[in-house]
Design a protein around this motif. Structure first.
Motif, PDB file in Angstrom:
ATOM      1  N   ILE A 184       0.838  -1.208   0.000  1.00  0.00           N
ATOM      2  CA  ILE A 184       0.000   0.000   0.000  1.00  0.00           C
ATOM      3  C   ILE A 184       0.868   1.251   0.000  1.00  0.00           C
ATOM      4  O   ILE A 184       0.601   2.209  -0.739  1.00  0.00           O
ATOM      5  CB  ILE A 184      -0.965  -0.021   1.199  1.00  0.00           C
ATOM      6  CG1 ILE A 184      -2.021  -1.103   0.985  1.00  0.00           C
ATOM      7  CG2 ILE A 184      -1.624   1.334   1.400  1.00  0.00           C
ATOM      8  CD1 ILE A 184      -2.888  -1.362   2.190  1.00  0.00           C
ATOM      9  N   ILE A 185       1.917   1.262   0.809  1.00  0.00           N
ATOM     10  CA  ILE A 185       2.815   2.426   0.854  1.00  0.00           C
ATOM     11  C   ILE A 185       3.467   2.647  -0.505  1.00  0.00           C
ATOM     12  O   ILE A 185       3.529   3.778  -1.003  1.00  0.00           O
ATOM     13  CB  ILE A 185       3.866   2.246   1.961  1.00  0.00           C
ATOM     14  CG1 ILE A 185       3.202   2.345   3.332  1.00  0.00           C
ATOM     15  CG2 ILE A 185       4.985   3.270   1.832  1.00  0.00           C
ATOM     16  CD1 ILE A 185       4.108   1.954   4.489  1.00  0.00           C
ATOM     17  N   LEU A 186       3.952   1.579  -1.122  1.00  0.00           N
ATOM     18  CA  LEU A 186       4.580   1.719  -2.441  1.00  0.00           C
ATOM     19  C   LEU A 186       3.576   2.164  -3.497  1.00  0.00           C
ATOM     20  O   LEU A 186       3.909   2.959  -4.375  1.00  0.00           O
ATOM     21  CB  LEU A 186       5.241   0.406  -2.851  1.00  0.00           C
ATOM     22  CG  LEU A 186       6.532   0.061  -2.122  1.00  0.00           C
ATOM     23  CD1 LEU A 186       7.005  -1.324  -2.528  1.00  0.00           C
ATOM     24  CD2 LEU A 186       7.600   1.090  -2.385  1.00  0.00           C
ATOM     25  N   ALA A 187       2.349   1.663  -3.430  1.00  0.00           N
ATOM     26  CA  ALA A 187       1.328   2.082  -4.392  1.00  0.00           C
ATOM     27  C   ALA A 187       1.030   3.572  -4.258  1.00  0.00           C
ATOM     28  O   ALA A 187       0.878   4.284  -5.259  1.00  0.00           O
ATOM     29  CB  ALA A 187       0.048   1.264  -4.197  1.00  0.00           C
ATOM     30  N   VAL A 188       0.977   4.071  -3.038  1.00  0.00           N
ATOM     31  CA  VAL A 188       0.741   5.506  -2.826  1.00  0.00           C
ATOM     32  C   VAL A 188       1.917   6.317  -3.364  1.00  0.00           C
ATOM     33  O   VAL A 188       1.729   7.353  -4.009  1.00  0.00           O
ATOM     34  CB  VAL A 188       0.496   5.793  -1.323  1.00  0.00           C
ATOM     35  CG1 VAL A 188       0.534   7.276  -1.033  1.00  0.00           C
ATOM     36  CG2 VAL A 188      -0.827   5.201  -0.888  1.00  0.00           C
ATOM     37  N   ARG A 189       3.132   5.844  -3.137  1.00  0.00           N
ATOM     38  CA  ARG A 189       4.300   6.571  -3.662  1.00  0.00           C
ATOM     39  C   ARG A 189       4.328   6.566  -5.187  1.00  0.00           C
ATOM     40  O   ARG A 189       4.679   7.569  -5.805  1.00  0.00           O
ATOM     41  CB  ARG A 189       5.588   5.972  -3.097  1.00  0.00           C
ATOM     42  CG  ARG A 189       5.799   6.317  -1.658  1.00  0.00           C
ATOM     43  CD  ARG A 189       7.139   5.882  -1.190  1.00  0.00           C
ATOM     44  NE  ARG A 189       7.335   6.245   0.207  1.00  0.00           N
ATOM     45  CZ  ARG A 189       8.424   6.002   0.875  1.00  0.00           C
ATOM     46  NH1 ARG A 189       9.431   5.379   0.292  1.00  0.00           N
ATOM     47  NH2 ARG A 189       8.533   6.364   2.130  1.00  0.00           N
ATOM     48  N   VAL A 190       4.003   5.438  -5.795  1.00  0.00           N
ATOM     49  CA  VAL A 190       3.937   5.384  -7.256  1.00  0.00           C
ATOM     50  C   VAL A 190       2.856   6.329  -7.763  1.00  0.00           C
ATOM     51  O   VAL A 190       3.041   7.040  -8.747  1.00  0.00           O
ATOM     52  CB  VAL A 190       3.686   3.930  -7.741  1.00  0.00           C
ATOM     53  CG1 VAL A 190       3.322   3.898  -9.210  1.00  0.00           C
ATOM     54  CG2 VAL A 190       4.906   3.076  -7.481  1.00  0.00           C
ATOM     55  N   TRP A 191       1.723   6.366  -7.076  1.00  0.00           N
ATOM     56  CA  TRP A 191       0.632   7.261  -7.479  1.00  0.00           C
ATOM     57  C   TRP A 191       1.066   8.716  -7.388  1.00  0.00           C
ATOM     58  O   TRP A 191       0.761   9.521  -8.260  1.00  0.00           O
ATOM     59  CB  TRP A 191      -0.599   7.008  -6.613  1.00  0.00           C
ATOM     60  CG  TRP A 191      -1.792   7.748  -7.099  1.00  0.00           C
ATOM     61  CD1 TRP A 191      -2.290   8.918  -6.619  1.00  0.00           C
ATOM     62  CD2 TRP A 191      -2.626   7.396  -8.197  1.00  0.00           C
ATOM     63  NE1 TRP A 191      -3.386   9.302  -7.338  1.00  0.00           N
ATOM     64  CE2 TRP A 191      -3.610   8.384  -8.320  1.00  0.00           C
ATOM     65  CE3 TRP A 191      -2.629   6.332  -9.081  1.00  0.00           C
ATOM     66  CZ2 TRP A 191      -4.592   8.334  -9.288  1.00  0.00           C
ATOM     67  CZ3 TRP A 191      -3.608   6.287 -10.050  1.00  0.00           C
ATOM     68  CH2 TRP A 191      -4.569   7.283 -10.144  1.00  0.00           C
ATOM     69  N   LYS A 192       1.798   9.080  -6.327  1.00  0.00           N
ATOM     70  CA  LYS A 192       2.270  10.459  -6.183  1.00  0.00           C
ATOM     71  C   LYS A 192       3.308  10.799  -7.249  1.00  0.00           C
ATOM     72  O   LYS A 192       3.371  11.933  -7.712  1.00  0.00           O
ATOM     73  CB  LYS A 192       2.863  10.675  -4.793  1.00  0.00           C
ATOM     74  CG  LYS A 192       1.817  10.758  -3.708  1.00  0.00           C
ATOM     75  CD  LYS A 192       2.451  11.016  -2.361  1.00  0.00           C
ATOM     76  CE  LYS A 192       1.413  11.123  -1.266  1.00  0.00           C
ATOM     77  NZ  LYS A 192       2.026  11.355   0.048  1.00  0.00           N
TER      78      LYS A 192
END
Length: 113
Positions: free
Chosen positions: A25-33
């Motif tokens: 989830i953390i990596l997905a949020v960073r990729v999204w940002k």
């Protein structure tokens, strides 16, 4: 005694799965940002961004969904690639010299006759 080991393994396995889910989830949020720089990254950056997001959301994976190790790998790789593209785009943008407005137009506009 053997039941204690079995319960311990289930608890440890559950904690590992929860930890992998949190990391995914953390990596997905960073990729999204990082996706806000998509216009500067070109087509390759867009493919990697959307591919990583779709792979993470799509239920068919290399490993079954409770095991998020493959999702973490895909998101981590995409984040590394997109970060490098974002840094390169930012450096190229800063390297471009600012052109004064007077030199931007080489030919003055023609007057209507």
């Amino acid at each position: 005694m053997s039941d204690d080991w079995l319960y311990a393994l289930f608890v440890i396995g559950g904690l590992v799965l929860v930890a992998l889910l949190v990391v995914a989830i953390i990596l997905a949020v960073r990729v999204w940002k990082t996706g806000k720089y998509l216009q500067a990254m070109g087509v390759g950056g867009r493919w990697v961004f959307w591919g990583a997001i779709i792979y993470t959301i799509f239920p068919v994976d290399l490993l079954p969904d409770p095991i998020y190790l493959d999702d973490v790998g895909v998101l981590g790789g995409a984040l590394i690639y997109l970060s490098r593209l974002a840094v390169k785009a930012r450096q190229q943008q800063q390297a471009r010299p600012a052109v004064p407005p007077s030199q931007a137009q080489r030919h003055p506009p023609q007057r209507a006759r």
